[in-house]
Scaffold this active site. Structure first.
Site, PDB file in Angstrom:
ATOM      1  N   LYS A 198       1.635 -14.644  -0.967  1.00 49.09           N
ATOM      2  CA  LYS A 198       0.932 -13.357  -0.935  1.00 49.09           C
ATOM      3  C   LYS A 198       1.131 -12.646   0.408  1.00 49.09           C
ATOM      4  CE  LYS A 198      -1.713  -9.950  -1.236  1.00 49.09           C
ATOM      5  NZ  LYS A 198      -2.610  -9.276  -2.100  1.00 49.09           N
ATOM      6  N   CYS A 252      -4.102  -3.956   3.169  1.00 55.41           N
ATOM      7  CA  CYS A 252      -3.176  -5.036   2.822  1.00 55.41           C
ATOM      8  C   CYS A 252      -1.994  -5.060   3.772  1.00 55.41           C
ATOM      9  CB  CYS A 252      -2.694  -4.844   1.398  1.00 55.41           C
ATOM     10  SG  CYS A 252      -4.043  -4.509   0.274  1.00 55.41           S
TER      11      CYS A 252
HETATM   12  N1  SAJ Z   1       4.101   3.364   2.981  1.00 57.92           N
HETATM   13  C1  SAJ Z   1       5.096   3.933   3.782  1.00 57.92           C
HETATM   14  N2  SAJ Z   1       6.378   3.977   3.307  1.00 57.92           N
HETATM   15  C2  SAJ Z   1       6.705   3.497   2.070  1.00 57.92           C
HETATM   16  C3  SAJ Z   1       5.697   2.895   1.281  1.00 57.92           C
HETATM   17  C4  SAJ Z   1       4.401   2.856   1.762  1.00 57.92           C
HETATM   18  O1  SAJ Z   1       4.850   4.381   4.897  1.00 57.92           O
HETATM   19  O2  SAJ Z   1       7.883   3.589   1.718  1.00 57.92           O
HETATM   20  C5  SAJ Z   1       2.705   3.303   3.470  1.00 57.92           C
HETATM   21  C6  SAJ Z   1       1.698   4.008   2.554  1.00 57.92           C
HETATM   22  O3  SAJ Z   1       1.642   5.376   2.780  1.00 57.92           O
HETATM   23  C7  SAJ Z   1       0.410   3.289   2.914  1.00 57.92           C
HETATM   24  C8  SAJ Z   1       0.870   1.875   3.239  1.00 57.92           C
HETATM   25  O4  SAJ Z   1       2.274   1.963   3.475  1.00 57.92           O
HETATM   26  O5  SAJ Z   1      -0.213   3.843   4.053  1.00 57.92           O
HETATM   27  C9  SAJ Z   1       0.607   0.837   2.183  1.00 57.92           C
HETATM   28  O6  SAJ Z   1       0.776   1.398   0.887  1.00 57.92           O
HETATM   29  P1  SAJ Z   1       1.564   0.660  -0.286  1.00 57.92           P
HETATM   30  O7  SAJ Z   1       1.553   1.590  -1.446  1.00 57.92           O
HETATM   31  O8  SAJ Z   1       2.878   0.189   0.191  1.00 57.92           O
HETATM   32  O9  SAJ Z   1       0.727  -0.672  -0.561  1.00 57.92           O
HETATM   33  P2  SAJ Z   1      -0.844  -1.011  -0.778  1.00 57.92           P
HETATM   34  O10 SAJ Z   1      -1.406  -1.423   0.537  1.00 57.92           O
HETATM   35  O11 SAJ Z   1      -1.545   0.057  -1.515  1.00 57.92           O
HETATM   36  O12 SAJ Z   1      -0.721  -2.305  -1.758  1.00 57.92           O
HETATM   37  C10 SAJ Z   1       0.022  -3.437  -1.324  1.00 57.92           C
HETATM   38  C11 SAJ Z   1       0.963  -3.898  -2.443  1.00 57.92           C
HETATM   39  N3  SAJ Z   1       1.897  -4.902  -1.932  1.00 57.92           N
HETATM   40  C12 SAJ Z   1       3.244  -4.835  -2.134  1.00 57.92           C
HETATM   41  O13 SAJ Z   1       3.760  -3.912  -2.698  1.00 57.92           O
HETATM   42  C13 SAJ Z   1       4.060  -5.962  -1.616  1.00 57.92           C
HETATM   43  C14 SAJ Z   1       0.151  -4.448  -3.612  1.00 57.92           C
HETATM   44  O14 SAJ Z   1       1.019  -4.987  -4.596  1.00 57.92           O
HETATM   45  C15 SAJ Z   1      -0.792  -5.553  -3.116  1.00 57.92           C
HETATM   46  O15 SAJ Z   1      -1.602  -6.039  -4.183  1.00 57.92           O
HETATM   47  C16 SAJ Z   1      -1.712  -4.938  -2.094  1.00 57.92           C
HETATM   48  O16 SAJ Z   1      -0.894  -4.483  -1.002  1.00 57.92           O
HETATM   49  C17 SAJ Z   1      -2.703  -5.992  -1.631  1.00 57.92           C
HETATM   50  O17 SAJ Z   1      -3.867  -5.952  -2.096  1.00 57.92           O
HETATM   51  O18 SAJ Z   1      -2.329  -6.901  -0.893  1.00 57.92           O
END
Ligand code: SAJ
Length: 403
Positions: A198, A252
């Site tokens: 995880k 996360c």
């Molecule tokens: N972000 C970027 N660039 C990107 C993608 C995201 O800057 O290309 C930023 C987003 O704007 C945001 C942050 O990253 O601020 C996180 O957003 P996210 O959509 O990547 O992820 P979370 O935090 O909403 O959810 C993640 C997910 N993990 C993965 O994809 C590996 C989700 O599957 C997990 O269940 C969740 O963390 C968790 O609960 O751990």
């Protein structure tokens, strides 16, 4: 019957999903207000499909209470923050929930921890509680959640899952429970492996985002188009770079990788630098605002507006959002005055906050797109005539600044 402990972003959808798939569920949370809201049939946050799922679960008889239940299976989904100084996981909420479960759990009950923890946490922090309470009859399981805010209901149904156990027979039982709704593959492994997978999944994403952010800085320095470069690179069959942005928020990706830095400080170097890179992005944006204001001869900070307060698009969750980080940084520099608006945040949470797009836009000359909500994409023409700093490359208006 399943007793789900902790009815937040993960516990609530999980409890609702199980209930709507024929499992008898009682949800427990220590927050009386939250339980009261759930008991009048309202979800406590917005998420596509959650209200419908809630109605199905109510029809199926789900109940919410502040009391722990006497039953054979518990699912613990409480938050796991990290200690800001040591960077290590802070398992205090998990431990507190386990102590309360042990007060009522019958002999041989199964206790599933869904909360994200660093490898070895169950062994170091949770198992000793069982030993101390003389409750080694309890079956400990770690089944980390994987759903992404914004697409939770779909991902709960379709994502593959990992279940970490000591004993394969318990693994089969817990797998059957999750298979009541989960259509993905369910892998049974040991507890430490499940803990590590995880954290590694979220670290992979954090490092990839940090790489994109670093590329954005390099490209800014030497006047190259990072978006065009990433687009072309991603056409290579083995390259998949994520997108740069104003920072990383949520509970996360901006948290879990620190667990590895905290536990393995002399080994987790790439991860450490990546987290620092992501954490530095709100300041990078603040600096871009300053540079652009200077270039435009603008002096009045109150004519600058940040669009978006949530940690990412189309959710109402503000935890650790880049906008909040940027505002805090600005305050630390003893400056204030930036205007802020987010269509998902109806309550007043920061100074100079607006609740209507048009009023917000008429109060500013310079808009910084901090979150790419659908609302701004659909109303991008309203930015005509404004100075725009677009942190996502969604505004095609001539003269738009990028990070
Ligand atoms: N972000 C970027 N660039 C990107 C993608 C995201 O800057 O290309 C930023 C987003 O704007 C945001 C942050 O990253 O601020 C996180 O957003 P996210 O959509 O990547 O992820 P979370 O935090 O909403 O959810 C993640 C997910 N993990 C993965 O994809 C590996 C989700 O599957 C997990 O269940 C969740 O963390 C968790 O609960 O751990």
């Amino acid at each position: 019957m399943i007793n789900v402990i902790g009815l937040g972003y993960i516990g609530l959808p999980t409890a609702l999903m199980m209930a709507s798939h024929g499992v008898e569920v009682i949800g427990t949370d220590s927050n009386k207000e939250l339980v009261a809201t759930l008991n009048v049939g309202h979800a406590t946050f917005k998420e596509g499909g959650l209200d419908e799922l809630f109605q199905d679960a109510l029809k199926a008889g789900i109940k919410f209470t502040t009391e722990y239940q006497v039953t054979d299976t518990y699912i613990v989904s409480v938050p796991t923050p990290y200690d800001k100084f040591s960077k290590k996981v802070d398992a205090c909420y998990v431990v507190a929930a386990v102590i309360d479960v042990l007060k009522v759990a019958p002999k041989g009950a199964t206790l599933v921890v869904e909360s994200t923890v660093s490898p070895g946490t169950i062994e170091k922090s949770v198992r000793p509680v069982l030993v101390e309470e003389n409750r080694e009859d309890i079956n400990l399981v770690h089944a980390p959640e994987r759903i992404i805010p914004g697409n939770m209901v779909y991902e709960l149904l379709h994502n593959n899952r990992t279940i970490g156990v000591d004993d394969k027979a318990i693994g089969a039982k817990v797998k059957d429970l999750y298979a009541s709704f989960c259509q993905g593959e369910i892998v049974v492994t040991d507890i430490k492996t499940a803990e590590m997978t995880k954290v590694v999944e979220n670290t992979f994403r954090a490092v990839n985002i940090a790489f994109a952010n670093e590329l954005a800085k390099i490209c800014r320095h030497d006047n190259m188009d990072v978006y065009e470069i990433i687009k072309i690179c991603n056409m290579h069959p083995r390259v998949n770079i994520l997108q740069p942005g104003p920072g990383v928020g949520g509970h996360c990706i901006s948290v879990d990788p620190w667990f590895l830095v905290g536990d393995y400080p002399s080994l987790a170097k790439v991860i450490d630098e990546s987290m620092k890179t992501n954490d530095g992005m709100p300041d990078f944006v603040l600096n871009r605002i300053y540079e652009i204001m200077k270039e435009k001869g603008m002096t009045d900070i109150t004519r600058v507006g940040l669009y978006g307060l949530t940690y990412k698009e189309n959710v109402d969750d503000m935890r650790a959002s880049p906008t909040l980080q940027l505002l805090e940084s600005q305050e630390r520099h003893l400056a204030t005055g930036l205007k802020v608006y987010d269509p998902f945040i109806t309550k007043d949470v920061v100074a100079n906050q607006y609740h209507d797009l048009d009023t917000f836009l008429s109060a500013v000359d310079f808009v910084v797109i901090m979150v790419k909500h659908n609302e701004i994409k659909e109303n991008i023409d309203k930015l005509a005539g404004k100075i725009v700093l677009d942190c996502y490359n969604i505004c095609k208006q001539e003269g738009t600044y990028r990070i």
